[in-house]
Scaffold this active site. Structure first.
Site, PDB file in Angstrom:
ATOM      1  N   GLY A  46      26.273  33.702  38.007  1.00  0.00           N
ATOM      2  CA  GLY A  46      25.911  34.781  37.802  1.00  0.00           C
ATOM      3  C   GLY A  46      26.070  36.125  37.759  1.00  0.00           C
ATOM      4  CG  LEU A  94      32.710  36.780  38.405  1.00  0.00           C
ATOM      5  CD1 LEU A  94      30.962  36.826  37.334  1.00  0.00           C
ATOM      6  CD2 LEU A  94      33.599  36.587  38.542  1.00  0.00           C
ATOM      7  CG  HIS A 135      26.022  36.983  45.822  1.00  0.00           C
ATOM      8  ND1 HIS A 135      26.943  37.002  45.963  1.00  0.00           N
ATOM      9  CD2 HIS A 135      26.275  37.957  43.895  1.00  0.00           C
ATOM     10  CE1 HIS A 135      28.654  37.266  45.006  1.00  0.00           C
ATOM     11  NE2 HIS A 135      27.982  37.899  44.923  1.00  0.00           N
ATOM     12  CD  GLU A 136      24.355  37.208  40.930  1.00  0.00           C
ATOM     13  OE1 GLU A 136      24.546  38.933  40.550  1.00  0.00           O
ATOM     14  OE2 GLU A 136      25.566  36.486  41.158  1.00  0.00           O
ATOM     15  CG  HIS A 139      26.006  42.258  43.596  1.00  0.00           C
ATOM     16  ND1 HIS A 139      26.627  42.685  43.390  1.00  0.00           N
ATOM     17  CD2 HIS A 139      25.745  41.169  42.807  1.00  0.00           C
ATOM     18  CE1 HIS A 139      27.690  42.065  43.420  1.00  0.00           C
ATOM     19  NE2 HIS A 139      26.828  41.037  43.009  1.00  0.00           N
TER      20      HIS A 139
HETATM   21  O1  GNR Z   1      30.413  33.342  39.803  1.00  0.00           O
HETATM   22  C1  GNR Z   1      30.138  33.000  41.268  1.00  0.00           C
HETATM   23  N1  GNR Z   1      29.473  32.637  42.216  1.00  0.00           N
HETATM   24  C2  GNR Z   1      29.135  32.465  43.431  1.00  0.00           C
HETATM   25  C3  GNR Z   1      29.309  31.403  44.057  1.00  0.00           C
HETATM   26  C4  GNR Z   1      28.828  31.230  45.664  1.00  0.00           C
HETATM   27  C5  GNR Z   1      27.521  32.396  45.779  1.00  0.00           C
HETATM   28  C6  GNR Z   1      27.413  33.406  44.806  1.00  0.00           C
HETATM   29  C7  GNR Z   1      28.647  33.328  43.811  1.00  0.00           C
HETATM   30  S1  GNR Z   1      28.170  34.724  42.289  1.00  0.00           S
HETATM   31  C8  GNR Z   1      29.765  34.349  41.919  1.00  0.00           C
HETATM   32  C9  GNR Z   1      29.849  35.518  40.345  1.00  0.00           C
HETATM   33  C10 GNR Z   1      28.652  37.155  41.255  1.00  0.00           C
HETATM   34  O2  GNR Z   1      29.836  37.742  41.344  1.00  0.00           O
HETATM   35  N2  GNR Z   1      28.051  37.267  40.801  1.00  0.00           N
HETATM   36  O3  GNR Z   1      26.953  37.987  41.092  1.00  0.00           O
HETATM   37 NI    NI Z   2      28.817  38.504  43.036  1.00  0.00          NI
END
Ligand code: GNR
Ligand code: NI
Length: 182
Positions: A46, A94, A135-136, A139
């Protein structure tokens, strides 16, 4: 399409609440294409627009990233309209490389968003896809998975991240030295 630089913690844009997209035009689609390429290159499952320095409510997700089949989702102005259950999933980010920690989330979510043509749609998700959506969207609200850890785990995670960053910088410097001496 261009691979863009990923913004690393701590950077103010990662704690900024992002603005909704008012019109899905060609400039927005170009940003989305760059985000997709940047996500696959990383590789990640993501990526949110603030992670490439743009404070807009856009995210791309592909929970299969790294496998052969693609399952790419573009979510513009995403909103969670239903959430149920609980799960704990080991997450990474990331923008905070080197840190992996279990985070509590809703098990299943229903999300409403616009696609890359500006058309509204709904999506139901569980497991990794559900975790990624949450998670996104975090952000886009300026929230990092560090903010969802206990104070002790967060302190350990930030230390680990700083060590990881120092190692990455050292490796880069050594590469630079090799190039200089050639
Ligand atoms: O690559 C990503 N792996 C991930 C693994 C478990 C839960 C969420 C993620 S998102 C992350 C990429 C990222 O930082 N997206 O904002
Ligand atoms: Ni992230």
């Amino acid at each position: 399409m261009t691979i863009r630089d990923i913004v690393l913690f701590p950077d103010d844009i990662l704690t900024t609440k992002c603005e909704p997209v008012e019109e899905v035009d060609d400039a927005i689609r170009e940003l989305i294409d760059d985000m997709v390429e940047t996500m696959y290159d990383a590789p990640g499952v993501g990526l949110a627009a603030p992670q490439v320095g743009v404070p807009l409510r856009i995210t791309v997700i592909d929970p299969t990233a790294g496998e052969e089949e693609d399952d790419l989702h573009v979510l513009i102005n995403p909103e969670i309209v239903e959430a149920e259950g609980h799960l704990s999933w080991e997450e990474g980010c990331l923008s905070i490389p080197g840190v992996y920690e279990k985070i509590d989330r809703a098990a299943r979510v229903k999300v409403r968003a616009l696609d890359r043509d500006g058309e509204p749609y709904e999506l139901e998700a569980e497991d990794l896809m559900s975790v990624c959506i949450q998670h996104e969207i975090d952000h886009l609200d300026g929230i990092l998975f560090l903010d969802r850890m206990s104070r002790l785990k967060r302190r350990i995670a930030v230390k680990k991240y700083k060590k990881h960053l120092a190692k990455m910088k050292q490796a880069e410097d050594e590469e630079g030295d090799e190039e200089d001496s050639q």
